[in-house]
Structure formats: structure tokens, C-alpha cells
Design a protein around this motif. Structure first.
Motif, mmCIF file in Angstrom:
data_model
loop_
_atom_site.group_PDB
_atom_site.id
_atom_site.type_symbol
_atom_site.label_atom_id
_atom_site.label_comp_id
_atom_site.label_asym_id
_atom_site.label_seq_id
_atom_site.Cartn_x
_atom_site.Cartn_y
_atom_site.Cartn_z
ATOM 1 N N TYR A 26 0.813 -1.215 0.000
ATOM 2 C CA TYR A 26 0.000 0.000 0.000
ATOM 3 C C TYR A 26 0.849 1.269 0.000
ATOM 4 O O TYR A 26 0.475 2.266 -0.607
ATOM 5 C CB TYR A 26 -1.007 -0.017 1.153
ATOM 6 C CG TYR A 26 -2.132 -0.968 0.851
ATOM 7 C CD1 TYR A 26 -3.127 -0.634 -0.059
ATOM 8 C CD2 TYR A 26 -2.168 -2.229 1.419
ATOM 9 C CE1 TYR A 26 -4.142 -1.512 -0.378
ATOM 10 C CE2 TYR A 26 -3.179 -3.116 1.106
ATOM 11 C CZ TYR A 26 -4.166 -2.756 0.209
ATOM 12 O OH TYR A 26 -5.157 -3.638 -0.109
ATOM 13 N N CYS A 46 -1.639 -0.813 14.179
ATOM 14 C CA CYS A 46 -2.449 0.081 15.005
ATOM 15 C C CYS A 46 -3.349 -0.744 15.926
ATOM 16 O O CYS A 46 -3.980 -1.700 15.490
ATOM 17 C CB CYS A 46 -3.299 0.957 14.090
ATOM 18 S SG CYS A 46 -4.495 1.960 14.956
ATOM 19 N N ARG A 48 -6.678 -0.619 18.117
ATOM 20 C CA ARG A 48 -7.870 0.215 18.155
ATOM 21 C C ARG A 48 -8.650 -0.030 19.434
ATOM 22 O O ARG A 48 -8.956 -1.170 19.769
ATOM 23 C CB ARG A 48 -8.738 -0.089 16.942
ATOM 24 C CG ARG A 48 -7.986 0.230 15.667
ATOM 25 C CD ARG A 48 -8.793 -0.112 14.471
ATOM 26 N NE ARG A 48 -8.013 0.216 13.278
ATOM 27 C CZ ARG A 48 -8.367 -0.114 12.077
ATOM 28 N NH1 ARG A 48 -9.479 -0.765 11.859
ATOM 29 N NH2 ARG A 48 -7.609 0.212 11.060
ATOM 30 N N HIS A 73 -14.609 2.288 18.934
ATOM 31 C CA HIS A 73 -15.201 1.731 17.723
ATOM 32 C C HIS A 73 -14.556 0.425 17.280
ATOM 33 O O HIS A 73 -15.079 -0.264 16.415
ATOM 34 C CB HIS A 73 -15.108 2.750 16.577
ATOM 35 C CG HIS A 73 -15.941 3.962 16.777
ATOM 36 N ND1 HIS A 73 -15.557 4.999 17.605
ATOM 37 C CD2 HIS A 73 -17.143 4.304 16.270
ATOM 38 C CE1 HIS A 73 -16.491 5.929 17.582
ATOM 39 N NE2 HIS A 73 -17.457 5.535 16.784
ATOM 40 N N THR A 75 -12.608 -2.310 15.369
ATOM 41 C CA THR A 75 -12.266 -2.468 13.957
ATOM 42 C C THR A 75 -13.252 -1.765 13.040
ATOM 43 O O THR A 75 -13.016 -1.676 11.834
ATOM 44 C CB THR A 75 -12.215 -3.951 13.562
ATOM 45 O OG1 THR A 75 -13.497 -4.534 13.826
ATOM 46 C CG2 THR A 75 -11.156 -4.680 14.347
ATOM 47 N N GLY A 77 -14.111 1.442 13.225
ATOM 48 C CA GLY A 77 -13.927 2.884 13.317
ATOM 49 C C GLY A 77 -14.142 3.621 12.012
ATOM 50 O O GLY A 77 -14.835 4.630 11.959
ATOM 51 N N TRP A 78 -13.546 3.132 10.940
ATOM 52 C CA TRP A 78 -13.701 3.794 9.643
ATOM 53 C C TRP A 78 -15.151 3.732 9.180
ATOM 54 O O TRP A 78 -15.647 4.620 8.504
ATOM 55 C CB TRP A 78 -12.812 3.134 8.584
ATOM 56 C CG TRP A 78 -11.379 3.509 8.729
ATOM 57 C CD1 TRP A 78 -10.408 2.784 9.365
ATOM 58 C CD2 TRP A 78 -10.747 4.690 8.259
ATOM 59 N NE1 TRP A 78 -9.224 3.449 9.309
ATOM 60 C CE2 TRP A 78 -9.396 4.623 8.628
ATOM 61 C CE3 TRP A 78 -11.192 5.806 7.550
ATOM 62 C CZ2 TRP A 78 -8.488 5.621 8.315
ATOM 63 C CZ3 TRP A 78 -10.275 6.797 7.240
ATOM 64 C CH2 TRP A 78 -8.947 6.693 7.628
ATOM 65 N N THR A 79 -15.841 2.665 9.523
ATOM 66 C CA THR A 79 -17.206 2.455 9.061
ATOM 67 C C THR A 79 -18.225 3.260 9.852
ATOM 68 O O THR A 79 -19.159 3.822 9.287
ATOM 69 C CB THR A 79 -17.562 0.951 9.180
ATOM 70 O OG1 THR A 79 -16.550 0.187 8.539
ATOM 71 C CG2 THR A 79 -18.901 0.659 8.563
ATOM 72 N N THR A 80 -18.054 3.319 11.161
ATOM 73 C CA THR A 80 -19.090 3.920 12.012
ATOM 74 C C THR A 80 -18.771 5.310 12.552
ATOM 75 O O THR A 80 -19.658 5.990 13.051
ATOM 76 C CB THR A 80 -19.381 3.001 13.216
ATOM 77 O OG1 THR A 80 -18.180 2.839 13.979
ATOM 78 C CG2 THR A 80 -19.900 1.652 12.775
ATOM 79 N N SER A 81 -17.533 5.745 12.453
ATOM 80 C CA SER A 81 -17.140 6.984 13.131
ATOM 81 C C SER A 81 -17.847 8.231 12.611
ATOM 82 O O SER A 81 -18.107 9.155 13.373
ATOM 83 C CB SER A 81 -15.622 7.176 13.088
ATOM 84 O OG SER A 81 -15.186 7.326 11.759
ATOM 85 N N LEU A 82 -18.155 8.292 11.322
ATOM 86 C CA LEU A 82 -18.836 9.488 10.811
ATOM 87 C C LEU A 82 -20.270 9.580 11.343
ATOM 88 O O LEU A 82 -20.733 10.657 11.706
ATOM 89 C CB LEU A 82 -18.813 9.513 9.287
ATOM 90 C CG LEU A 82 -17.431 9.670 8.670
ATOM 91 C CD1 LEU A 82 -17.516 9.619 7.153
ATOM 92 C CD2 LEU A 82 -16.771 10.959 9.117
#
Length: 129
Positions: A26, A46, A48, A73, A75, A77-82
């Protein structure tokens, strides 16, 4: 493994093998194949934060005025944080405007979430025993 910590404490293994290969892949895709991206034994994944019930801790602490949290959050976090950030914003705006505390959050798509399910104080009864 618990939250990705190596059982034997050998962190050199973390920076080698498949994890390192994924990081290099990546990094090269983002920065280009010619970019020098040092990935050595100091490279760690990381970790979490995760709540005991696997649901994030979101909103105000009624017992500590002015304290709002948005964590746990795991694993997702990216999905639910917003969506959950919108919940915290609702609490802050309600407090600033002096509005009555509601029992639920309303997400931008119209979905409602009961505040008690995300409340950072939902474990208070357990902790106070």
C-alpha cells in the motif's frame, strides 16, 4: 492473540511476513514504487480501542459536565465513526443551545439510535459495584 498483541511478546515478528508485505504494497501504491518507505522492526500495527460490549462509547458524560467522548469503535472505526460523530455533534449543539436532552440520536439518513445504547455511562452500574 488479543487485539493483535503477539502472545510471546516478540514484536520483531510484527514487522515481518504478511503484515510487512501489506504495508509495503500500500505504501508503494500510494507513494509510488520509487518512494523510500522505511518499514523496519519499529513498525507496529495500530491497536484500536474497543468497549467491553463491542459498541462505541459516544456522547456526553452526565456525571462530568462538558465531557463528550467518541471512542471504542474497534475495527469498525472507519465504518461507524462518521455516523457517531454526528451523534456527538447533536449532544454538543443541544447543550450549547440549551435544548432539552433527547432520548435518541437522529442520523442524516433519518435512522434513529437510542442514546442509552451508545452512552459512555452505560457501564456505570457495573463499575460502581
Amino acid at each position: 492473540e488479543i487485539v493483535g498483541f503477539p502472545e510471546d511478546g516478540d514484536y520483531d515478528k510484527v514487522a515481518s511476513g504478511p503484515r510487512r508485505e501489506v504495508l509495503e504494497k500500500y505504501a508503494n501504491r500510494i507513494f509510488g514504487a520509487d518512494a523510500v518507505v522505511p518499514i523496519d522492526n519499529s513498525t507496529l500495527p495500530c491497536y484500536r480501542p474497543l468497549s467491553p460490549d463491542d459498541c462505541p462509547l459516544v456522547g456526553r458524560f452526565d456525571s462530568i459536565p462538558g465531557l463528550y467522548v467518541h471512542t471504542g469503535h474497534g475495527t469498525l472505526g472507519w465504518t461507524t465513526s462518521l455516523a457517531t460523530a454526528s451523534c456527538v455533534a447533536q449532544d454538543i449543539c443541544d447543550d450549547i443551545l440549551g435544548q432539552e436532552k433527547r432520548d435518541e440520536y437522529i442520523l442524516p439518513d433519518g435512522t434513529s439510535i437510542e442514546k442509552r445504547k451508545l452512552s459512555p455511562e452505560r457501564f456505570k452500574m457495573i463499575w460502581s459495584r
